[in-house]
Each structure stands twice: as C-alpha cells, then as structure tokens.
Design a protein around this motif. Structure first.
Motif, PDB file in Angstrom:
ATOM      1  N   UNK A  45      11.980  -7.751  -4.063  1.00 24.92           N
ATOM      2  CA  UNK A  45      11.914  -9.166  -3.678  1.00 24.92           C
ATOM      3  C   UNK A  45      13.281  -9.844  -3.769  1.00 24.92           C
ATOM      4  N   UNK A  46      14.075  -9.444  -4.755  1.00 23.71           N
ATOM      5  CA  UNK A  46      15.402 -10.032  -4.955  1.00 23.71           C
ATOM      6  C   UNK A  46      16.474  -9.366  -4.088  1.00 23.71           C
ATOM      7  N   UNK A  47      16.076  -8.365  -3.298  1.00 26.28           N
ATOM      8  CA  UNK A  47      17.042  -7.679  -2.439  1.00 26.28           C
ATOM      9  C   UNK A  47      17.952  -6.724  -3.186  1.00 26.28           C
ATOM     10  N   UNK A  48      17.581  -6.364  -4.423  1.00 25.39           N
ATOM     11  CA  UNK A  48      18.389  -5.425  -5.204  1.00 25.39           C
ATOM     12  C   UNK A  48      18.091  -3.981  -4.785  1.00 25.39           C
ATOM     13  N   UNK A  64       7.319  -0.961   5.676  1.00 23.54           N
ATOM     14  CA  UNK A  64       6.196  -1.566   4.951  1.00 23.54           C
ATOM     15  C   UNK A  64       5.226  -0.499   4.452  1.00 23.54           C
ATOM     16  N   UNK A  65       5.049   0.569   5.232  1.00 26.83           N
ATOM     17  CA  UNK A  65       4.211   1.687   4.785  1.00 26.83           C
ATOM     18  C   UNK A  65       4.828   2.354   3.561  1.00 26.83           C
ATOM     19  N   UNK A  66       6.159   2.525   3.599  1.00 25.03           N
ATOM     20  CA  UNK A  66       6.848   3.134   2.460  1.00 25.03           C
ATOM     21  C   UNK A  66       6.751   2.255   1.231  1.00 25.03           C
ATOM     22  N   UNK A  67       6.945   0.945   1.394  1.00 29.14           N
ATOM     23  CA  UNK A  67       6.849   0.040   0.246  1.00 29.14           C
ATOM     24  C   UNK A  67       5.468   0.136  -0.400  1.00 29.14           C
ATOM     25  N   UNK A  68       4.428   0.126   0.423  1.00 30.09           N
ATOM     26  CA  UNK A  68       3.063   0.215  -0.098  1.00 30.09           C
ATOM     27  C   UNK A  68       2.863   1.511  -0.879  1.00 30.09           C
ATOM     28  N   UNK A  69       3.353   2.621  -0.319  1.00 32.89           N
ATOM     29  CA  UNK A  69       3.184   3.917  -0.973  1.00 32.89           C
ATOM     30  C   UNK A  69       3.952   3.983  -2.291  1.00 32.89           C
ATOM     31  N   UNK A  70       5.191   3.474  -2.287  1.00 33.83           N
ATOM     32  CA  UNK A  70       5.993   3.487  -3.518  1.00 33.83           C
ATOM     33  C   UNK A  70       5.403   2.552  -4.564  1.00 33.83           C
ATOM     34  N   UNK A  71       4.847   1.434  -4.118  1.00 34.75           N
ATOM     35  CA  UNK A  71       4.240   0.492  -5.068  1.00 34.75           C
ATOM     36  C   UNK A  71       3.030   1.126  -5.758  1.00 34.75           C
ATOM     37  N   UNK A  72       2.254   1.918  -5.016  1.00 33.45           N
ATOM     38  CA  UNK A  72       1.111   2.621  -5.612  1.00 33.45           C
ATOM     39  C   UNK A  72       1.581   3.580  -6.703  1.00 33.45           C
ATOM     40  N   UNK A  73       2.712   4.240  -6.463  1.00 28.92           N
ATOM     41  CA  UNK A  73       3.243   5.143  -7.488  1.00 28.92           C
ATOM     42  C   UNK A  73       3.771   4.344  -8.677  1.00 28.92           C
ATOM     43  N   UNK A 132       2.868   4.324 -12.956  1.00 22.24           N
ATOM     44  CA  UNK A 132       3.880   4.407 -14.019  1.00 22.24           C
ATOM     45  C   UNK A 132       4.000   3.110 -14.810  1.00 22.24           C
ATOM     46  N   UNK A 133       3.229   2.077 -14.393  1.00 20.63           N
ATOM     47  CA  UNK A 133       3.303   0.744 -14.992  1.00 20.63           C
ATOM     48  C   UNK A 133       4.702   0.139 -14.830  1.00 20.63           C
ATOM     49  N   UNK A 134       5.302   0.421 -13.682  1.00 18.78           N
ATOM     50  CA  UNK A 134       6.620  -0.135 -13.366  1.00 18.78           C
ATOM     51  C   UNK A 134       6.557  -1.017 -12.124  1.00 18.78           C
ATOM     52  N   UNK A 135       5.333  -1.472 -11.791  1.00 18.09           N
ATOM     53  CA  UNK A 135       5.167  -2.233 -10.551  1.00 18.09           C
ATOM     54  C   UNK A 135       5.894  -3.581 -10.584  1.00 18.09           C
ATOM     55  N   UNK A 136       5.918  -4.254 -11.747  1.00 18.55           N
ATOM     56  CA  UNK A 136       6.569  -5.564 -11.828  1.00 18.55           C
ATOM     57  C   UNK A 136       8.070  -5.440 -11.585  1.00 18.55           C
ATOM     58  N   UNK A 137       8.684  -4.433 -12.184  1.00 13.15           N
ATOM     59  CA  UNK A 137      10.127  -4.230 -12.009  1.00 13.15           C
ATOM     60  C   UNK A 137      10.444  -3.866 -10.562  1.00 13.15           C
ATOM     61  N   UNK A 138       9.657  -2.960  -9.977  1.00 12.87           N
ATOM     62  CA  UNK A 138       9.896  -2.542  -8.594  1.00 12.87           C
ATOM     63  C   UNK A 138       9.746  -3.727  -7.644  1.00 12.87           C
ATOM     64  N   UNK A 139       8.686  -4.500  -7.819  1.00 13.60           N
ATOM     65  CA  UNK A 139       8.444  -5.653  -6.952  1.00 13.60           C
ATOM     66  C   UNK A 139       9.573  -6.667  -7.065  1.00 13.60           C
TER      67      UNK A 139
END
Length: 225
Positions: free
Chosen positions: A55-58, A31-40, A44-51
């Motif tokens: 979320x879809x387990x891809x 969860x710490x890693x997810x939070x850190x990667x989401x901030x990055x 890059x304005x790629x938060x929607x794709x990453x999330x």
C-alpha cells in the motif's frame, strides 16, 4: 528502489482464466499475484506487514511476462510505428504478424520504436509452449457425473514467466522471497487442486538493458501492471 526478477518454471500445466474453464491465458496479472501472495502471507501471519508495504509503494511488482531461455519479454508498446523498410509497408502478411505481436524482447525495444524491429522475433511465442484440453468429471452435488473441459497452457522446457519486483530494503526482499517460496507449492491460477499452476522459482538478475529503461526518465512510459 531496488529491482529483481522472480523467474517461475512451471511443473505442470497452468490455467489462467478468462472467466470460464475451456479457455486460458498464458500469463497472469499483478492483481492475481497480489491475491495469491496475500493468501500465503495469511498463513505466515505476515499479512499486515505485506499489505502495508504494498500500500505504501515499498513493494511493487509487475504482471507476469514470458521468458524463453535468457530472453525476457515485455508487452508490445501501445504506439504507432512506421517501418523503415518501404517494401514491407504494404505487405498484408507482415502487417498481420505485427498486429498479432503481443510481446517483444526487452533488448529490441529501441528497434521497435525506431521501426526496425527484427523480423526473426515476430513469432517467438510459438516456442513458449502449447495449449492442451483436459477432460474432468464433476461429481460433487450431482446425481449424474458430468464431464467438463479445462483448457491449460503448458510451457516448453527452458521457458516460463517472470515477475519484475521492486523493493525499498532487504527486509522487503526477504519477505517476497518467503512468499514466493510458499506460493510455489500452492500454485497460482485455477484448478490448483488438480496440480495446475505449481512452479519452481528462482531469483534472477535484472538484465542491464531492462535496468537502464527502469532508471531512465522519459515523456512516455510502458505500464507493466
């Protein structure tokens, strides 16, 4: 699903919190890693794709686990194990070592389950690094400067943490590469403004024995996050 390892070699000390500054863990959770990667991803304005991919387990990833050289460690399985060596079953010193064991080399998993875990790996973590205490001074919003202590973990040369990542296709892998590339300059954990938590990452091949366990279907499984 495809798998890869992200090996993190830390430049300075790290502080992975337990809720206060004067103690630190040696690893961090998914969860710490997810939070850190989401901030990055936000940068890059790629938060929607990453999330969406997460979320879809891809895109999936584990907690961070230690590596020493080319030896990769996983959490000690949460099962009762009876050693085959009867002479050591009543050895309190041996039992204490076994109880304090947190991580085992992935190559020794079968030995562990069978009760034949190699004794030479009992204290591997002492080669991983060491704790240090840094004294800093807080001045913002204070009438008088107030010192405080920050506990840090410092990895030895040739050691660090790795994250096991799973991805559906190469575009997801490329996204992860971009996020780790950016995160290595930001750092992960606490007190990043002081230079803690920065690392150099490299993509490592998943060892064959680890890949075999990932592909194997079993009645029992080890949770990695």
């Amino acid at each position: 699903m495809n798998y890869t390892l992200y090996c993190l070699e830390f430049i300075n000390g790290v502080h992975f919190g337990r809720g206060n500054l004067d103690s630190s863990e040696i690893t961090f959770h998914a969860d710490t890693l997810f939070s850190a990667l989401f901030q990055e991803a936000l940068k890059m304005k790629k938060q929607d794709r990453f999330l969406k991919q997460v979320s879809d387990g891809k895109i999936i990833f584990s907690d961070a686990f230690p590596y020493i050289g080319k030896i990769y460690y996983i959490p000690k399985p949460m099962i009762a194990v009876q050693t085959e060596d009867e002479s050591k079953q009543g050895d309190s010193r041996q039992k204490k070592k076994f109880k304090n064991l947190k991580y085992i080399p992935v190559s020794t998993l079968t030995d562990f389950v069978n009760g034949t875990f190699p004794e030479e790996h009992m204290e591997d973590m002492k080669y991983l690094g060491h704790y240090d205490m840094k004294v800093s001074v807080g001045i913002h919003g204070m009438e008088e400067p107030e010192p405080f202590r920050v506990n840090t973990w410092n990895f030895n040369t040739g050691t660090g943490l790795y994250v096991l990542a799973g991805y559906e296709n190469e575009s997801d892998r490329e996204l992860l590469d971009e996020l780790f590339e950016s995160l290595q300059y930001t750092g992960i954990g606490g007190k990043k403004s002081s230079g803690l938590g920065r690392f150099v990452y490299k993509v490592c091949k998943v060892p064959e024995d680890m890949m075999g366990y990932l592909r194997k279907k079993s009645e029992k499984n080890i949770l990695l996050s």
